[in-house]
Write a protein that holds these residues in place. Structure first.
Motif, PDB file in Angstrom:
ATOM      1  N   ILE A  22       1.098  -1.111  -0.194  1.00  0.00           N
ATOM      2  CA  ILE A  22      -0.051  -0.165   0.210  1.00  0.00           C
ATOM      3  C   ILE A  22       0.825   1.513  -0.326  1.00  0.00           C
ATOM      4  CG2 ILE A  22      -1.288   1.747   1.104  1.00  0.00           C
ATOM      5  CD1 ILE A  22      -2.993  -1.228   2.279  1.00  0.00           C
ATOM      6  N   SER A  69      -6.673   4.233   0.895  1.00  0.00           N
ATOM      7  CA  SER A  69      -6.075   2.863   2.465  1.00  0.00           C
ATOM      8  C   SER A  69      -6.988   2.708   3.558  1.00  0.00           C
ATOM      9  CB  SER A  69      -4.957   2.829   2.250  1.00  0.00           C
ATOM     10  OG  SER A  69      -4.616   3.761   2.622  1.00  0.00           O
ATOM     11  N   VAL A  88       2.611  -1.872   4.238  1.00  0.00           N
ATOM     12  CA  VAL A  88       1.941   0.059   4.479  1.00  0.00           C
ATOM     13  C   VAL A  88       2.987   0.587   4.443  1.00  0.00           C
ATOM     14  CG1 VAL A  88       0.988   1.794   6.130  1.00  0.00           C
ATOM     15  CG2 VAL A  88       0.685  -1.070   6.361  1.00  0.00           C
ATOM     16  N   SER A  97      -0.918   6.824   7.531  1.00  0.00           N
ATOM     17  CA  SER A  97       0.018   5.660   7.433  1.00  0.00           C
ATOM     18  C   SER A  97      -0.285   4.800   8.481  1.00  0.00           C
ATOM     19  CB  SER A  97       1.071   5.663   7.253  1.00  0.00           C
ATOM     20  OG  SER A  97       1.359   4.942   8.303  1.00  0.00           O
ATOM     21  N   THR A 100      -4.205   3.277   7.248  1.00  0.00           N
ATOM     22  CA  THR A 100      -4.108   2.272   6.892  1.00  0.00           C
ATOM     23  C   THR A 100      -3.861   0.530   7.759  1.00  0.00           C
ATOM     24  OG1 THR A 100      -3.670   3.986   5.128  1.00  0.00           O
ATOM     25  CG2 THR A 100      -2.994   1.121   5.124  1.00  0.00           C
ATOM     26  N   THR A 101      -2.773   1.729   8.735  1.00  0.00           N
ATOM     27  CA  THR A 101      -2.813   0.397   9.286  1.00  0.00           C
ATOM     28  C   THR A 101      -3.150  -0.788  10.288  1.00  0.00           C
ATOM     29  OG1 THR A 101       0.293   0.957   9.589  1.00  0.00           O
ATOM     30  CG2 THR A 101       0.063  -0.929  10.946  1.00  0.00           C
ATOM     31  N   ALA A 114       5.395  -1.693   8.589  1.00  0.00           N
ATOM     32  CA  ALA A 114       5.063  -0.608   7.768  1.00  0.00           C
ATOM     33  C   ALA A 114       5.886   0.397   7.917  1.00  0.00           C
ATOM     34  CB  ALA A 114       3.731  -0.255   8.623  1.00  0.00           C
TER      35      ALA A 114
END
Length: 231
Positions: A22, A69, A88, A97, A100-101, A114
């Motif tokens: 992502i 995302s 990620v 970030s 999304t995570t 990530a």
């Protein structure tokens, strides 16, 4: 890598051939391209349609989709939650970030890597469930600083904050001496793992082997002892 990462890497499935990435910035593109070239199936996503189009045109991924995302429904529809490992790669947009995570972990993905852009970012990513956090800029900066101050050290693997395995050029002081004569363990508290010979390494070399200037040696031990070497 260090001992804190050991559990994560041991848990990865050896037969996993599919990865979702992502974010198609520099880091995401690099990971995508490398995995794709190694023959793995890669699904990459980005909110920027231009980046998605470029990734497909340049053939650095098998599949690429444009999606947001931060929307769990978009991730679910794209099949992201079905992947065993998701990276990620959104490093410069901290809120996106982190969200999304969190979305990916709550979606049931067992292994989430990530990218962090700062120490605070790293801590937040761990808080929301990231299994492994990478800090490319920090790691590259540390590596460069070490190279500039210790150019004789060719490569380093950190076992933990205090111990490392290093590949280094044989110091001039060791030239012509046998492994026994340099007394690596008695004088420096280090163990010799390998020495190079004609471009190849000899593992656990014989004690009577002579070291040559310009060749390489691999040692393991405490960082403060490594720093005492005549390099």
């Amino acid at each position: 890598m260090n001992l804190a990462s050991l559990g994560f890497f041991r848990s990865l499935r050896k037969d996993n051939n599919q990865f979702a990435i992502i974010g198609l910035g520099r880091f995401g593109r690099s990971v995508s391209s490398t995995l794709h070239n190694l023959g793995y199936q890669v699904l990459a996503t980005d909110i920027d349609e231009k980046r998605v189009s470029e990734a497909l045109t340049e053939q650095i991924v098998g599949h690429a989709l444009q999606l947001d995302s931060t929307e769990p429904a978009a991730l679910r529809e794209a099949g992201i939650f079905e992947f065993d490992t998701v990276i990620v790669a959104i490093g410069n947009y901290i809120q996106e970030s982190i969200i999304t995570t969190l979305n990916v972990k709550e979606g049931g993905v067992p292994h989430v890597v990530a990218k962090a852009s700062s120490e605070v970012h790293r801590k937040l990513l761990k808080k929301v469930g990231a299994d492994h956090v990478v800090f490319p800029e920090y790691e590259a900066g540390c590596a460069l600083a070490r190279t500039l101050t210790k150019p004789s050290i060719l490569d380093r693997f950190d076992l933990d904050p205090d111990h490392s395995i290093v590949e280094m050029i044989v110091p001039d002081e060791f030239h012509g001496k046998t492994i026994t004569e340099i007394q690596l363990r008695n004088r420096y508290g280090l163990n010799l793992l390998a020495v190079s010979q004609e471009g190849k390494f000899a593992i656990n070399p014989e004690p009577n082997r002579r070291l040559e200037r310009g060749s390489a040696m691999v040692v393991i031990g405490c960082n403060k002892d490594i720093n005492r070497l005549p390099i």
